[in-house]
Design a protein around this motif. Structure first.
Motif, PDB file in Angstrom:
ATOM      1  N   UNK A  55       0.841  -1.191   0.000  1.00  0.00           N
ATOM      2  CA  UNK A  55       0.000   0.000   0.000  1.00  0.00           C
ATOM      3  C   UNK A  55       0.883   1.251   0.000  1.00  0.00           C
ATOM      4  N   UNK A  56       0.531   2.335  -0.719  1.00  0.00           N
ATOM      5  CA  UNK A  56      -0.755   2.526  -1.410  1.00  0.00           C
ATOM      6  C   UNK A  56      -0.721   2.134  -2.881  1.00  0.00           C
ATOM      7  N   UNK A  57       0.283   1.374  -3.289  1.00  0.00           N
ATOM      8  CA  UNK A  57       0.410   1.040  -4.704  1.00  0.00           C
ATOM      9  C   UNK A  57      -0.292  -0.258  -5.087  1.00  0.00           C
ATOM     10  N   UNK A  58      -0.888  -0.943  -4.097  1.00  0.00           N
ATOM     11  CA  UNK A  58      -1.542  -2.208  -4.378  1.00  0.00           C
ATOM     12  C   UNK A  58      -2.823  -2.041  -5.160  1.00  0.00           C
ATOM     13  N   UNK A  59      -3.318  -3.172  -5.664  1.00  0.00           N
ATOM     14  CA  UNK A  59      -4.546  -3.153  -6.435  1.00  0.00           C
ATOM     15  C   UNK A  59      -5.760  -2.875  -5.566  1.00  0.00           C
ATOM     16  N   UNK A  60      -6.916  -2.885  -6.194  1.00  0.00           N
ATOM     17  CA  UNK A  60      -8.159  -2.627  -5.493  1.00  0.00           C
ATOM     18  C   UNK A  60      -8.413  -3.689  -4.422  1.00  0.00           C
ATOM     19  N   UNK A  61      -9.004  -3.247  -3.311  1.00  0.00           N
ATOM     20  CA  UNK A  61      -9.297  -4.185  -2.235  1.00  0.00           C
ATOM     21  C   UNK A  61     -10.288  -5.245  -2.701  1.00  0.00           C
ATOM     22  N   UNK A  62     -11.194  -4.853  -3.580  1.00  0.00           N
ATOM     23  CA  UNK A  62     -12.197  -5.789  -4.087  1.00  0.00           C
ATOM     24  C   UNK A  62     -11.708  -6.558  -5.303  1.00  0.00           C
ATOM     25  N   UNK A  63     -10.418  -6.499  -5.592  1.00  0.00           N
ATOM     26  CA  UNK A  63      -9.885  -7.166  -6.767  1.00  0.00           C
ATOM     27  C   UNK A  63      -9.710  -8.653  -6.579  1.00  0.00           C
ATOM     28  N   UNK A  64      -9.084  -9.275  -7.561  1.00  0.00           N
ATOM     29  CA  UNK A  64      -8.864 -10.716  -7.545  1.00  0.00           C
ATOM     30  C   UNK A  64      -7.481 -11.022  -6.965  1.00  0.00           C
ATOM     31  N   UNK A  65      -7.448 -11.641  -5.805  1.00  0.00           N
ATOM     32  CA  UNK A  65      -6.195 -12.050  -5.178  1.00  0.00           C
ATOM     33  C   UNK A  65      -6.501 -13.115  -4.138  1.00  0.00           C
ATOM     34  N   UNK A  66      -5.481 -13.827  -3.715  1.00  0.00           N
ATOM     35  CA  UNK A  66      -5.658 -14.926  -2.773  1.00  0.00           C
ATOM     36  C   UNK A  66      -5.870 -14.394  -1.362  1.00  0.00           C
ATOM     37  N   UNK A  67      -6.955 -14.815  -0.721  1.00  0.00           N
ATOM     38  CA  UNK A  67      -7.208 -14.408   0.655  1.00  0.00           C
ATOM     39  C   UNK A  67      -6.184 -15.001   1.614  1.00  0.00           C
ATOM     40  N   UNK A  68      -5.419 -16.015   1.162  1.00  0.00           N
ATOM     41  CA  UNK A  68      -4.401 -16.633   2.016  1.00  0.00           C
ATOM     42  C   UNK A  68      -3.139 -15.795   2.113  1.00  0.00           C
ATOM     43  N   UNK A  69      -2.961 -14.803   1.219  1.00  0.00           N
ATOM     44  CA  UNK A  69      -1.790 -13.947   1.271  1.00  0.00           C
ATOM     45  C   UNK A  69      -0.616 -14.493   0.485  1.00  0.00           C
ATOM     46  N   UNK A  70       0.454 -13.705   0.465  1.00  0.00           N
ATOM     47  CA  UNK A  70       1.688 -14.062  -0.242  1.00  0.00           C
ATOM     48  C   UNK A  70       2.716 -14.555   0.772  1.00  0.00           C
TER      49      UNK A  70
END
Length: 711
Positions: A300-315
């Motif tokens: 943050x703040x360069x990350x994608x939208x909070x409602x975007x497509x990404x793994x809820x498990x994290x990186x």
């Protein structure tokens, strides 16, 4: 919405961060304190035994039938009967929420019994005979040395007992041909979660141990209690659930057990001993953690939208810890250390990603005996660990997923984990799926219900039955009663949006909490339990009024959350007709809104359909519903009752307009929309919307809008 000032961000950061967990730091370490609230009574009278529950083994045989019986005795008559030596039986109150299978708990103790034959009978209100109920695993139980708590599973669906019906249950327990012990509970009623939650208008919180007097106070005056199970025995919890009259289910108390979902309480004490944490297999698992923000372009703040497509498990970072721990504070603000789990500095627990599957597994299996923390199965079921069998959960630390804008590197408690909002919702949905008949109360997490904020995409509406608005007005500070700016923001911004969400078809009931501290906290706290009739401090009465008129169920306590009382319940407002509010975000932080937005706000024609939009209304009797009056041809006559003007009366749904959520100007945006049914094509109507509270009182605005229905 206006951007958060640094002062506001700091306040939000401090205030939202698990305030209700303070008693964990100041309470004595009590392991299942002895209950002493009721005497043990033999045979057909109620008795209270005191010991933690453990597992139950039941035989597979099931010889129960659903045939009616003509006599009140459920026992099989042996050739000769003898009493069970020192036999004692207590039938504990069943749950309030309807389900196909109902656990039936009881306490039993005998010096002679080797095995038990359990029979359950049911009699609907208005019937004369009991019917033998179906027990899923049969009625044969083995007696275990030192064990007093047992349970059987009633197959209610098979026995055809309808939801909403009132009935009596009767349990008999016999052994080796001995004369049975019998207990009964009347006025049992199973309802939907929505029906159960909407009936709650009195509650208590106690994070400490329970004295006999406190148990009696709660059993007499409360409908819901929030407890820390580690400070209670299973029998104390069941005694509290049983209400004032253990034989009458009408006065039962819903008991919710505390659990932390956004911080791992097992790690308390490891903050300054990371090597010891790394040597504990509970905290390392596959070693792929801690995890960080998985959104493209993070941090943050360069990350994608909070409602975007990404793994809820994290990186994963693969630094040797369990994958549900977090390291975003370091990645984003260089606070802490790389690859090391991050802790709440005030309470000493490691932050976690609630959405990781391994965290759900950990939450399921925690027991106080091994972890000093109770998990889902121990809190909610009778047959795992201590078997507390609570009616539901008090879900704390939901604020781990607060917006990243709330804190930065200069903050005392940095939390840059907004990406975990997605997984938090998934966790609650999983808990709901696994325990569909249990009630869930979320502590704060107000950003999930604020349409200005990105986390609204992961609203917890539909997953929780209650939301607690802590420190709505009276905070726990001692130098002042409350901060006016903070209170205005709560009242005119967050509460308006929260209560609009609460009244939707998949909504929830809002509880509020205030603290009797402030400059004269001694007198205020004394007033909470003062039965002398002395005048209460005006600020306490005002606190009740401010919350009640919005329709929140209020409670007042001390900073330690240990004073069990019914002060707020004793000063409740009489229901009054609704008044209008506004979900339009105030133009200035900490100031009131521009004024209420009453009645119909917008009418739109889409194709051949007519839609109306409006804002939220409030009353001490929630939930609020809304009615449309459609008068053909001419406008309404304000001199005549609206019911006498020949208007169509149409119940409105509370759907979400497409433009409601998102940042920006909210001047023309409203929380509710409904397609209007029953209007005739080609005709013109004047439309009025009025609000109605839960006891049928209407407000009386005359604002009308005109529409012609397409042919």
């Amino acid at each position: 919405m206006a951007s958060l000032s640094r002062l506001e961000s700091e306040y939000r950061k401090q205030k939202r961060r698990r305030k209700m967990r303070r008693p964990w730091l100041i309470a004595c370490a009590v392991l299942f304190a002895a209950a002493g609230t009721a005497a043990i009574i033999e045979r057909d009278q109620l008795g209270w035994n005191h010991r933690e529950a453990s597992g139950v083994r039941a035989a597979a045989e099931n010889s129960n039938t659903t045939e009616p019986v003509s006599t009140p005795s459920p026992a099989v008559t042996p050739v000769s009967k003898r009493p069970l030596t020192a036999g004692k039986l207590t039938l504990w109150t069943p749950q309030k929420v309807d389900a196909d299978t109902i656990p039936v708990m009881f306490s039993f103790e005998s010096a002679s019994a080797q095995s038990l034959r359990v029979t359950l009978q049911v009699k609907k209100q208005g019937e004369t005979d009991f019917r033998t109920a179906t027990l899923k695993s049969g009625g044969e139980l083995a007696v275990q040395a030192g064990k007093r708590m047992y349970s059987v599973a009633w197959d209610k669906a098979k026995d055809g007992v309808e939801a909403g019906s009132t009935f009596e249950i009767r349990l008999s327990v016999s052994s080796d041909g001995a004369e049975p012990l019998v207990q009964a509970i009347r006025n049992v009623k199973l309802q939907s979660r929505e029906q159960v939650r909407n009936q709650v208008d009195r509650y208590v919180v106690n994070y400490g141990t329970w004295s006999n007097e406190q148990l009696e106070e709660a059993r007499t005056h409360a409908q819901l209690a929030i407890v820390t199970a580690k400070n209670m025995t299973t029998e104390q919890i069941q005694t509290l659930r049983a209400g004032k009259d253990p034989a009458d289910a009408a006065d039962d108390v819903i008991v919710l057990g505390y659990i932390s979902v956004g911080e791992d309480q097992r790690t308390d004490g490891f903050k300054d001993n990371i090597e010891a944490m790394k040597n504990d297999p509970r905290f390392t698992l596959d070693g792929s953690g801690p995890s960080v923000d998985p959104r493209p372009g993070a941090p943050y703040p360069n990350g994608g939208e909070l409602a975007g497509s990404y793994s809820a498990a994290g990186k994963p970072t693969n630094k040797g810890f369990a994958p549900f721990y977090l390291n975003d504070n370091f990645v984003t603000d260089r606070v802490g250390a790389e690859g090391v789990p991050e802790f709440n500095p005030g309470f000493g627990s490691a932050f976690v990603n609630p959405g990781h599957p391994e965290w759900l597994k950990a939450l399921e299996d925690m027991t106080f005996a091994s972890d000093k923390v109770s998990g889902l199965k121990e809190l909610l079921t009778p047959n795992f660990g201590a078997g507390f069998a609570c009616d539901g959960l008090f879900l704390d630390t939901l604020d781990t997923a607060a917006p990243n804008s709330y804190t930065d590197a200069s903050s005392y408690n940095v939390t840059e984990y907004e990406w975990t909002a997605k997984g938090t919702k998934e966790l609650l949905q999983n808990i709901r799926q696994r325990y569909p008949d249990k009630l869930l109360l979320g502590n704060r997490g107000l950003f999930y219900y604020n349409a200005d904020l990105p986390a609204f995409a992961y609203t917890l509406r539909g997953a929780v039955d209650f939301v607690l608005f802590e420190s709505f007005r009276l905070d726990s500070r001692t130098d002042e009663w409350f901060n006016e700016s903070f209170f205005n923001d709560n009242k005119y911004n967050y509460a308006q949006k929260l209560l609009a969400e609460a009244d939707r078809s998949d909504g929830f009931r809002v509880l509020s909490l205030g603290y009797a501290e402030g400059p004269d906290g001694g007198a205020a706290k004394q007033a909470l339990t003062d039965a002398s009739g002395a005048a209460a401090p005006a600020t306490l009465l005002e606190d009740v009024k401010e919350t009640e008129q919005l329709g929140m169920v209020h409670y007042l306590t001390d900073a330690g959350l240990t004073i069990v009382n019914h002060f707020a319940a004793g000063h409740r407002l009489e229901p009054a007709a609704p008044t209008w509010g506004s979900t339009k975000t105030p133009s200035l932080y900490g100031k009131p809104y521009d004024g209420p937005r009453e009645g119909i706000q917008q009418v739109a024609v889409r194709g051949k359909d007519v839609f109306v939009q409006w804002d939220v209304a409030h009353s001490s009797a929630r939930p609020i519903s809304y009615v449309l009056y459609a008068k053909e041809g001419t406008d309404f006559d304000k001199a005549k009752p609206i019911e006498e003007q020949g208007a169509k009366v149409i119940e409105l749904s509370k759907d979400i307009p497409a433009a409601y959520a998102g940042a920006g100007d909210r001047t023309k945006r409203y929380p509710y929309e409904s397609k209007v049914q029953g209007l005739e094509p080609g005709k013109s109507y004047y439309l009025v919307i009025r609000a109605r509270n839960a006891v049928g009182q209407y407000e009386g605005n005359w604002k009308s809008l005109y529409v012609t229905v397409p042919k």
